[in-house]
Design a protein around this motif. Structure first.
Motif, PDB file in Angstrom:
ATOM      1  N   ASN A 165       0.832  -1.210   0.000  1.00  0.00           N
ATOM      2  CA  ASN A 165       0.000   0.000   0.000  1.00  0.00           C
ATOM      3  C   ASN A 165       0.863   1.256   0.000  1.00  0.00           C
ATOM      4  O   ASN A 165       0.597   2.202  -0.746  1.00  0.00           O
ATOM      5  N   LEU A 166       1.886   1.267   0.858  1.00  0.00           N
ATOM      6  CA  LEU A 166       2.749   2.443   0.937  1.00  0.00           C
ATOM      7  C   LEU A 166       3.498   2.672  -0.366  1.00  0.00           C
ATOM      8  O   LEU A 166       3.619   3.810  -0.830  1.00  0.00           O
ATOM      9  N   SER A 167       4.000   1.606  -0.982  1.00  0.00           N
ATOM     10  CA  SER A 167       4.715   1.790  -2.247  1.00  0.00           C
ATOM     11  C   SER A 167       3.766   2.230  -3.362  1.00  0.00           C
ATOM     12  O   SER A 167       4.143   3.040  -4.208  1.00  0.00           O
ATOM     13  N   ASN A 168       2.521   1.739  -3.351  1.00  0.00           N
ATOM     14  CA  ASN A 168       1.530   2.202  -4.326  1.00  0.00           C
ATOM     15  C   ASN A 168       1.209   3.681  -4.121  1.00  0.00           C
ATOM     16  O   ASN A 168       1.030   4.432  -5.086  1.00  0.00           O
ATOM     17  N   PHE A 169       1.139   4.101  -2.852  1.00  0.00           N
ATOM     18  CA  PHE A 169       0.896   5.509  -2.548  1.00  0.00           C
ATOM     19  C   PHE A 169       2.041   6.382  -3.048  1.00  0.00           C
ATOM     20  O   PHE A 169       1.822   7.437  -3.645  1.00  0.00           O
ATOM     21  N   ILE A 170       3.271   5.929  -2.850  1.00  0.00           N
ATOM     22  CA  ILE A 170       4.439   6.713  -3.275  1.00  0.00           C
ATOM     23  C   ILE A 170       4.489   6.810  -4.804  1.00  0.00           C
ATOM     24  O   ILE A 170       4.775   7.875  -5.366  1.00  0.00           O
ATOM     25  N   LYS A 171       4.164   5.712  -5.491  1.00  0.00           N
ATOM     26  CA  LYS A 171       4.107   5.752  -6.959  1.00  0.00           C
ATOM     27  C   LYS A 171       3.014   6.702  -7.435  1.00  0.00           C
ATOM     28  O   LYS A 171       3.195   7.433  -8.409  1.00  0.00           O
ATOM     29  N   ALA A 172       1.884   6.703  -6.748  1.00  0.00           N
ATOM     30  CA  ALA A 172       0.787   7.595  -7.120  1.00  0.00           C
ATOM     31  C   ALA A 172       1.169   9.053  -6.887  1.00  0.00           C
ATOM     32  O   ALA A 172       0.792   9.925  -7.676  1.00  0.00           O
ATOM     33  N   MET A 173       1.927   9.323  -5.816  1.00  0.00           N
ATOM     34  CA  MET A 173       2.392  10.692  -5.587  1.00  0.00           C
ATOM     35  C   MET A 173       3.312  11.140  -6.714  1.00  0.00           C
ATOM     36  O   MET A 173       3.243  12.279  -7.166  1.00  0.00           O
ATOM     37  N   ALA A 174       4.190  10.247  -7.176  1.00  0.00           N
ATOM     38  CA  ALA A 174       5.099  10.594  -8.266  1.00  0.00           C
ATOM     39  C   ALA A 174       4.321  10.867  -9.552  1.00  0.00           C
ATOM     40  O   ALA A 174       4.627  11.815 -10.287  1.00  0.00           O
ATOM     41  N   SER A 175       3.295  10.068  -9.824  1.00  0.00           N
ATOM     42  CA  SER A 175       2.506  10.291 -11.035  1.00  0.00           C
ATOM     43  C   SER A 175       1.601  11.519 -10.897  1.00  0.00           C
ATOM     44  O   SER A 175       1.155  12.071 -11.896  1.00  0.00           O
ATOM     45  N   TYR A 176       1.347  11.965  -9.687  1.00  0.00           N
ATOM     46  CA  TYR A 176       0.534  13.164  -9.439  1.00  0.00           C
ATOM     47  C   TYR A 176       1.315  14.434  -9.774  1.00  0.00           C
ATOM     48  O   TYR A 176       0.737  15.494  -9.923  1.00  0.00           O
TER      49      TYR A 176
END
Length: 179
Positions: A66-77
């Motif tokens: 979950n945390l790594s998915n959140f970090i990837k989503a922040m980068a794509s944001y």
């Protein structure tokens, strides 16, 4: 790093995350965010379908996913890679200051992208202002020597020694005479 952690910013982040997601973090900020569920829901509110699968399991590897998915989503944001934290910074309480900095930067990015929330948190990023000058204005600027370039008035090489010559050292304790 622990001394740089700001409890006031934590309270502001708690209020912002709870107002955007509609979920309660709980009394302990780190433990409330550790599983990554609230953070993934936050990213899905900011950018829909940015985190496709949210694991609600209590297993460690699901929480880290979950945390790594959140970090990837922040980068794509659109977040800067410098502002991102690593999953272990939050999961193992390794660097909560970096987590705080990342979440503040995320709040600023959300504010820049037009998110209206009841909490005023984060710094709004500036927008690019493109300027278009005509050809005559561009050529006029080529003839100007700015003061940043410096000046050569009163310039001389008096007092300079030639390159490679030795510097004479004066030391009265070792019986070396002055030059």
């Amino acid at each position: 790093l622990a001394q740089k952690y700001d409890p006031q910013k934590e309270a502001e982040l708690r209020t912002w995350i709870e107002s955007v997601t509609g979920q309660q973090i709980g009394p302990d900020f780190q433990k409330g965010l550790k599983d990554g569920v609230i953070l993934c829901e936050l990213m899905n509110k900011l950018q829909p379908n940015s985190v496709r699968k949210i694991n609600r399991s209590a297993q460690n590897w699901h929480q880290l996913e979950n945390l790594s998915n959140f970090i990837k989503a922040m980068a794509s944001y659109g977040m800067n890679p410098v502002d991102l934290f690593e999953a272990n910074d939050l999961f193992e309480s390794g660097n909560l200051t970096q987590v705080q900095v990342s979440l503040l930067a995320l709040a600023g990015m959300a504010k820049t992208k037009g998110l209206q929330s009841g909490v005023d948190i984060g710094v709004k990023y500036s927008e690019k202002q493109q300027r278009n000058f005509d050809e005559a204005k561009m050529k006029a600027g080529q003839c100007v020597i700015g003061l940043q370039m410096g000046t050569n008035k009163c310039a001389s090489q008096s007092g300079m020694t030639a390159y490679g010559t030795r510097r004479h050292l004066y030391d009265p304790k070792n019986q070396i005479l002055p030059p």
